[in-house]
Design an enzyme around this catalytic site. Structure first.
Site, PDB file in Angstrom:
ATOM      1  CB  CYS A   1      -0.943   0.014   1.204  1.00  0.00           C
ATOM      2  SG  CYS A   1      -2.179  -1.301   1.175  1.00  0.00           S
TER       3      CYS A   1
ATOM      4  CB  CYS B   1     -13.788  -2.804   5.007  1.00  0.00           C
ATOM      5  SG  CYS B   1     -14.128  -3.923   6.391  1.00  0.00           S
TER       6      CYS B   1
ATOM      7  CG  HIS C   1      -6.647   1.309  -0.813  1.00  0.00           C
ATOM      8  ND1 HIS C   1      -5.501   2.008  -1.099  1.00  0.00           N
ATOM      9  CD2 HIS C   1      -6.244   0.206  -0.089  1.00  0.00           C
ATOM     10  CE1 HIS C   1      -4.454   1.388  -0.572  1.00  0.00           C
ATOM     11  NE2 HIS C   1      -4.881   0.286   0.034  1.00  0.00           N
TER      12      HIS C   1
END
Length: 382
Positions: free
Chosen positions: A85, A203, A327
């Site tokens: 990430c 999430c 994301h």
């Protein structure tokens, strides 16, 4: 070491882009950054491109060469970066080193990713790790962290939910965010359970998107047509892999933050706006503590008291964060920097923080031995 500046930023809308390619998305973000900086492709001396999962999901390698050729960049050194990430932010760290050392005057950084999966499918990452083979996937790991923090400090499910509520509210003010919907605390708590106590709206989603930056020396920044923002600190750390450590914190994050504060000659009390890696609601609370925004165990109180809201003392994730902005793994770290630059320039529109002068971006990723593989902290200033 020379001073380093960011003179151009750009990104795509994050979300579902089934008909677009990694190079198409990365090319759009790169062109936006080039135009924002007012530079020409031939002035760029090196390129750094972050992409974490292209080789796995799209069967693509050497993504940077494809992305930068979309905007007419060739012949120069191009480095492809993968670091979980922290992929995009690591690409920025490498760019910072190259400019700060005097090797180059003007470079481009991009992060591009396509990770939207069919509904109900599983993103198979870290498959070589023993923990993953035993079933410890990301939601489960962070659910364990949440449970431990709740047991140790009294953090509540409602406090966790408030992180999601805040970030989704911020996301509705960001035209680049994947989700444009607000939720109540009860709606977050009542959404489907993923790994107790983390529900669906606790999430972050998998996303497609790209972001880019033009990074340069002080001398080149003086010629910029816009508002150069100083990259006052860039720090990359790796996990300590101590299985006996306190699992409600990451030592690597504390180390990165301390080094960044020292490098920028500031402290956590000087930071006006923050972007953190809120892959799960508990993550943001833990990052409050790891970055020194509050004492250990007080992260839940910080969100409870509204300190990190857009109008609070230290707004965190005004972009909507990973929970709402989305994301796309290789692009997220770059998108955080785009947001901080917009905030410091006063160009963030309806989500603009009041008169910020110093901003911080933190992101980490990749589980290993109960720890994290990589963490970056960047500090930017006017």
């Amino acid at each position: 070491m020379r001073d380093v500046y960011i003179i151009g930023v750009g990104m795509t809308v994050f979300g579902k882009h089934p008909d677009r390619t990694l190079r198409d998305l990365g090319g759009e973000a790169s062109m936006r950054a080039i135009k924002d900086a007012g530079v020409k492709a031939k002035e760029i001396e090196a390129g750094y491109c972050g992409n974490a999962l292209g080789s796995v999901l799209q069967g693509e390698t050497g993504v940077g060469q494809n992305v930068f050729w979309e905007v007419g960049i060739n012949s120069i050194p191009i480095v492809n970066v993968e670091n979980a990430c922290a992929t995009g932010s690591t690409a920025l760290h490498e760019a910072w080193i190259s400019v700060a050392s005097g090797l180059y005057d003007t470079v481009i950084v991009a992060g591009t990713e396509k990770v939207v999966m069919p509904k109900g499918s599983f993103l198979d990452v870290g498959a070589g790790e023993l923990e993953v083979k035993l079933g410890e996937v990301f939601p489960g790991y962070f659910a364990l962290l949440a449970r431990k923090h709740m047991a140790s400090y009294g953090t509540t499910r409602e406090q966790l939910a408030k992180v999601s509520v805040k970030n989704h509210m911020n996301g509705t003010l960001n035209p680049y965010a994947q989700f444009q919907k607000t939720f109540t605390v009860q709606e977050v708590l009542d959404s489907p359970m993923i790994a107790d106590p983390l529900t669906l709206y606790s999430c972050c989603p998998n996303s497609d998107g790209a972001a880019a930056l033009i990074v340069c020396s002080r001398e080149r920044a003086r010629k910029a047509r816009g508002k150069p923002i100083k990259l006052a600190a860039s720090v990359l750390t790796t996990g300590i892999y101590d299985i006996q450590r306190d699992f409600t914190t990451w030592q690597m994050e504390k180390q990165a933050a301390e080094k960044a504060y020292t490098m920028a000659s500031v402290g956590p009390e000087d930071i006006d706006v923050v972007e953190v890696h809120d892959a799960f609601t508990i993550s943001e609370i833990l990052h409050y503590e790891g970055l020194g925004l509050c004492k250990p165990g007080e992260g839940g109180r910080l969100i409870e008291d509204g300190v990190t809201e857009l109008g609070g003392r230290i707004p965190v994730n005004p972009s909507g964060g990973l929970l709402s902005r989305g994301h796309p793994v290789g692009a997220s770290g770059v998108a955080q920097i785009v947001e901080i630059v917009w905030q410091l320039r006063g160009e963030a529109g309806r989500r603009q923080v009041r008169s910020p002068r110093i901003g911080l971006a933190q992101i980490m990723g990749g589980n290993k031995d109960g720890d994290t593989r990589a963490c970056t902290v960047h500090i930017l200033s006017k």
